[in-house]
Enzyme design. Sequence first.
Site, PDB file in Angstrom:
ATOM      1  N   HIS A   1     124.350  -0.260  90.015  1.00 41.09           N
ATOM      2  CA  HIS A   1     125.682   0.130  89.560  1.00 41.09           C
ATOM      3  C   HIS A   1     125.717   1.627  89.269  1.00 41.09           C
ATOM      4  CE1 HIS A   1     124.212   0.491  85.441  1.00 41.09           C
ATOM      5  NE2 HIS A   1     123.630  -0.670  85.584  1.00 41.09           N
TER       6      HIS A   1
HETATM    7  P1  TYD Z   1     123.468  -4.105  82.982  1.00 33.78           P
HETATM    8  O1  TYD Z   1     123.688  -2.728  82.445  1.00 33.78           O
HETATM    9  O2  TYD Z   1     124.257  -4.539  84.174  1.00 33.78           O
HETATM   10  O3  TYD Z   1     121.910  -4.321  83.304  1.00 33.78           O
HETATM   11  P2  TYD Z   1     120.912  -3.588  84.327  1.00 33.78           P
HETATM   12  O4  TYD Z   1     121.562  -2.350  84.821  1.00 33.78           O
HETATM   13  O5  TYD Z   1     119.720  -3.324  83.502  1.00 33.78           O
HETATM   14  O6  TYD Z   1     120.602  -4.530  85.421  1.00 33.78           O
HETATM   15  O7  TYD Z   1     123.661  -5.151  81.799  1.00 33.78           O
HETATM   16  C1  TYD Z   1     123.475  -6.523  81.989  1.00 33.78           C
HETATM   17  C2  TYD Z   1     124.337  -7.251  81.005  1.00 33.78           C
HETATM   18  O8  TYD Z   1     123.864  -7.032  79.670  1.00 33.78           O
HETATM   19  C3  TYD Z   1     125.794  -6.787  81.022  1.00 33.78           C
HETATM   20  O9  TYD Z   1     126.582  -7.589  81.855  1.00 33.78           O
HETATM   21  C4  TYD Z   1     126.208  -6.918  79.571  1.00 33.78           C
HETATM   22  C5  TYD Z   1     124.940  -6.818  78.777  1.00 33.78           C
HETATM   23  N1  TYD Z   1     124.761  -5.527  78.057  1.00 33.78           N
HETATM   24  C6  TYD Z   1     125.304  -5.384  76.792  1.00 33.78           C
HETATM   25  O10 TYD Z   1     125.979  -6.270  76.259  1.00 33.78           O
HETATM   26  N2  TYD Z   1     125.094  -4.206  76.117  1.00 33.78           N
HETATM   27  C7  TYD Z   1     124.383  -3.195  76.646  1.00 33.78           C
HETATM   28  O11 TYD Z   1     124.206  -2.116  75.992  1.00 33.78           O
HETATM   29  C8  TYD Z   1     123.835  -3.347  77.961  1.00 33.78           C
HETATM   30  C9  TYD Z   1     123.045  -2.244  78.604  1.00 33.78           C
HETATM   31  C10 TYD Z   1     124.046  -4.531  78.629  1.00 33.78           C
END
Ligand code: TYD
Length: 140
Positions: free
Chosen positions: A57
Site C-alpha cells: 500500500h
Molecule cells: P496495515 O498497515 O495494512 O498492515 P501492513 O502494512 O503491515 O501489512 O494494517 C493491517 C491492519 O491493522 C489494518 O487493516 C488495521 C490495523 N491497524 C491498526 O488498527 N492500527 C495501526 O496503527 C496499524 C498500523 C494497523
Amino acid sequence: MEAEKTSIENCQVVDLPKIHNPAGNITPIIGEVDLPFAIERVYYLYDVPGGETRGGHAHKHLQQYLVAAGGSFDVVLFDGKDKKTISLNRPYFALHIVPGIWRELKNFSSGSICLVLASHKYEESDYIRDIHEFRNFKKL
Ligand code: TYD
C-alpha cells in the site's frame, strides 16, 4: 511534500544516534530532533511467518521511519516509475518513507521486529491499497 510528486530518491536510510556500552547499546529517537516530524504513533510488526509479505500500500499524507529493531527484512519501494529494495538489518538504521510511495516488506528473518515511527494516527482513509489507484494517484 506533495505525495503525488514524491520519488524513491526521497526515501533514504539515516543513521540513528547510538549510545555504545559494552553491556548493551541504546538508540534513543526524539521526534522533531532525530526525525523531521513529531512522532504521533509507534507500532511494531512481529511474529511474521517465514515467506510472508506485508505492506502492499501507499499513504497520502503519512510519513514513517522503519527500523529493524531486531533481525532483518527487505523493503521494496515503488514511486509509480522506479523501484528500489532496501535491506534493513541494524537497529541503528532507519528508512524514511515519504508519502506517496508504494511499499512491500518481505524476507523477514525469524524473530525479526519492524519498528515504525509514524507522523499520524492510524487512518484507513489515508491508505491507497490498490496498485491501479496508486498509479492514477501518481498520474502515471
Ligand atoms: P496495515 O498497515 O495494512 O498492515 P501492513 O502494512 O503491515 O501489512 O494494517 C493491517 C491492519 O491493522 C489494518 O487493516 C488495521 C490495523 N491497524 C491498526 O488498527 N492500527 C495501526 O496503527 C496499524 C498500523 C494497523
